[in-house]
Design a protein around this motif. Structure first.
Motif, mmCIF file in Angstrom:
data_model
loop_
_atom_site.group_PDB
_atom_site.id
_atom_site.type_symbol
_atom_site.label_atom_id
_atom_site.label_comp_id
_atom_site.label_asym_id
_atom_site.label_seq_id
_atom_site.Cartn_x
_atom_site.Cartn_y
_atom_site.Cartn_z
ATOM 1 N N PRO A 42 33.862 2.286 -3.523
ATOM 2 C CA PRO A 42 34.573 1.028 -3.245
ATOM 3 C C PRO A 42 33.846 0.221 -2.171
ATOM 4 N N GLY A 43 33.631 -1.034 -2.464
ATOM 5 C CA GLY A 43 32.917 -1.908 -1.531
ATOM 6 C C GLY A 43 31.417 -1.888 -1.739
ATOM 7 N N GLY A 44 30.927 -0.982 -2.579
ATOM 8 C CA GLY A 44 29.489 -0.909 -2.848
ATOM 9 C C GLY A 44 29.076 -2.001 -3.811
ATOM 10 N N ARG A 45 27.843 -2.421 -3.684
ATOM 11 C CA ARG A 45 27.326 -3.464 -4.572
ATOM 12 C C ARG A 45 26.084 -2.945 -5.274
ATOM 13 N N ALA A 46 25.843 -3.466 -6.460
ATOM 14 C CA ALA A 46 24.630 -3.110 -7.179
ATOM 15 C C ALA A 46 23.426 -3.643 -6.414
ATOM 16 N N SER A 47 22.389 -2.840 -6.325
ATOM 17 C CA SER A 47 21.195 -3.242 -5.593
ATOM 18 C C SER A 47 20.251 -3.986 -6.515
ATOM 19 N N VAL A 48 20.002 -5.236 -6.203
ATOM 20 C CA VAL A 48 19.101 -6.062 -6.999
ATOM 21 C C VAL A 48 17.666 -5.576 -6.845
ATOM 22 N N SER A 49 17.369 -4.974 -5.714
ATOM 23 C CA SER A 49 15.988 -4.578 -5.432
ATOM 24 C C SER A 49 15.710 -3.111 -5.744
ATOM 25 N N ARG A 50 16.618 -2.441 -6.449
ATOM 26 C CA ARG A 50 16.384 -1.041 -6.815
ATOM 27 C C ARG A 50 15.114 -0.947 -7.654
ATOM 28 N N GLY A 51 14.220 -0.031 -7.299
ATOM 29 C CA GLY A 51 12.991 0.173 -8.056
ATOM 30 C C GLY A 51 11.861 -0.749 -7.652
ATOM 31 N N ILE A 52 12.044 -1.523 -6.587
ATOM 32 C CA ILE A 52 11.018 -2.476 -6.171
ATOM 33 C C ILE A 52 10.645 -2.217 -4.710
ATOM 34 N N LYS A 53 9.357 -2.232 -4.446
ATOM 35 C CA LYS A 53 8.862 -2.074 -3.083
ATOM 36 C C LYS A 53 7.875 -3.203 -2.827
ATOM 37 N N ALA A 54 8.109 -3.939 -1.745
ATOM 38 C CA ALA A 54 7.214 -5.043 -1.396
ATOM 39 C C ALA A 54 6.604 -4.793 -0.026
ATOM 40 N N GLU A 55 5.381 -5.182 0.112
ATOM 41 C CA GLU A 55 4.701 -5.160 1.404
ATOM 42 C C GLU A 55 4.379 -6.611 1.736
ATOM 43 N N VAL A 56 4.954 -7.105 2.824
ATOM 44 C CA VAL A 56 4.852 -8.519 3.155
ATOM 45 C C VAL A 56 4.014 -8.709 4.408
ATOM 46 N N GLY A 57 3.012 -9.577 4.304
ATOM 47 C CA GLY A 57 2.201 -9.971 5.454
ATOM 48 C C GLY A 57 2.552 -11.385 5.861
ATOM 49 N N GLU A 58 1.695 -11.991 6.662
ATOM 50 C CA GLU A 58 1.963 -13.366 7.113
ATOM 51 C C GLU A 58 1.788 -14.380 5.999
ATOM 52 N N ARG A 59 0.796 -14.155 5.122
ATOM 53 C CA ARG A 59 0.513 -15.134 4.072
ATOM 54 C C ARG A 59 0.521 -14.535 2.669
ATOM 55 N N GLN A 60 0.521 -13.208 2.577
ATOM 56 C CA GLN A 60 0.407 -12.557 1.278
ATOM 57 C C GLN A 60 1.441 -11.449 1.128
ATOM 58 N N THR A 61 1.674 -11.070 -0.126
ATOM 59 C CA THR A 61 2.562 -9.954 -0.413
ATOM 60 C C THR A 61 2.029 -9.183 -1.613
ATOM 61 N N ALA A 62 2.337 -7.888 -1.635
ATOM 62 C CA ALA A 62 2.022 -7.024 -2.771
ATOM 63 C C ALA A 62 3.321 -6.345 -3.187
ATOM 64 N N ILE A 63 3.510 -6.206 -4.483
ATOM 65 C CA ILE A 63 4.781 -5.717 -5.002
ATOM 66 C C ILE A 63 4.529 -4.582 -5.988
ATOM 67 N N ASP A 64 5.313 -3.501 -5.844
ATOM 68 C CA ASP A 64 5.313 -2.388 -6.795
ATOM 69 C C ASP A 64 6.690 -2.346 -7.436
ATOM 70 N N ILE A 65 6.726 -2.162 -8.760
ATOM 71 C CA ILE A 65 8.002 -2.133 -9.468
ATOM 72 C C ILE A 65 7.992 -1.009 -10.489
ATOM 73 N N ALA A 66 9.097 -0.279 -10.541
ATOM 74 C CA ALA A 66 9.290 0.773 -11.535
ATOM 75 C C ALA A 66 10.393 0.318 -12.478
ATOM 76 N N LEU A 67 10.169 0.503 -13.771
ATOM 77 C CA LEU A 67 11.167 0.022 -14.715
ATOM 78 C C LEU A 67 11.283 0.892 -15.948
ATOM 79 N N VAL A 68 12.387 0.700 -16.651
ATOM 80 C CA VAL A 68 12.666 1.346 -17.930
ATOM 81 C C VAL A 68 12.729 0.231 -18.958
ATOM 82 N N VAL A 69 11.994 0.405 -20.058
ATOM 83 C CA VAL A 69 11.945 -0.636 -21.080
ATOM 84 C C VAL A 69 12.799 -0.237 -22.278
ATOM 85 N N GLU A 70 13.217 -1.221 -23.030
ATOM 86 C CA GLU A 70 13.953 -0.985 -24.267
ATOM 87 C C GLU A 70 12.972 -0.519 -25.341
#
Length: 166
Positions: free
Chosen positions: A77-105
């Motif tokens: 109760p009170g929990g919310r679905a995490s939009v960022s589940r399965g995603i990891k971002a590394e953020v710098g001052e001007r750039q970012t790199a993103i890793d994503i894990a997913l399940v496809v249909e």
């Protein structure tokens, strides 16, 4: 009598004399030299998560373990679905790199799906944050078959559990 400069004129460079056939030069103050904006990793992760979910053919984000724990956390109760589940971002001052894990249909062409997900994430993150996305790494962890139940649906709630003693 010469024109007296206004305070707003003092912060802009003087415009050269403009003839009748030359458009006046517009000075745009972007505010970049008046402070710094820092973005948390979670901001980029949420944007990337929403952008990935817009692509047809994605069943879920995250590895099996993350989805299982997330499903249990979502039922609290009170929990919310995490939009960022399965995603990891590394953020710098001007750039970012993103890793994503997913399940496809089942049935989607995975290289085409990965390209569409990558493209959607890059466009959304760069547009919303102004950061340059240097890479989007995609890990396809599973294929969801049409006759398989969702892992989120297979976690019974306390009201769905059968009593042990009858």
């Amino acid at each position: 009598m010469p024109d007296t400069p206004k305070p707003s004129d003092l912060t802009k460079p003087a415009a050269p004399h403009v003839g009748p056939h030359v458009a006046p030069q517009v000075v745009k103050d972007t505010g970049e030299d008046r402070g710094r904006t820092a973005l948390a990793d979670g901001v980029v992760e949420k944007i990337a998560g929403m952008a990935a979910r817009e692509v047809p053919g994605i069943h879920a984000l995250g590895s099996g373990l993350a989805r299982t724990f997330g499903a249990m956390r979502d039922r609290v109760p009170g929990g919310r679905a995490s939009v960022s589940r399965g995603i990891k971002a590394e953020v710098g001052e001007r750039q970012t790199a993103i890793d994503i894990a997913l399940v496809v249909e089942y049935g989607v062409v995975i290289p085409e799906l990965a390209a569409a997900v990558r493209r959607n994430i890059i466009v959304a993150v760069e547009r919303m944050t102004g950061l340059e996305v240097v890479e989007v790494n995609i890990a396809v962890n599973d294929v969801h078959l049409p006759d398989e139940p969702d892992e989120e649906e297979s976690v019974p709630t306390s009201s769905e559990r059968r009593p042990r003693v009858q």
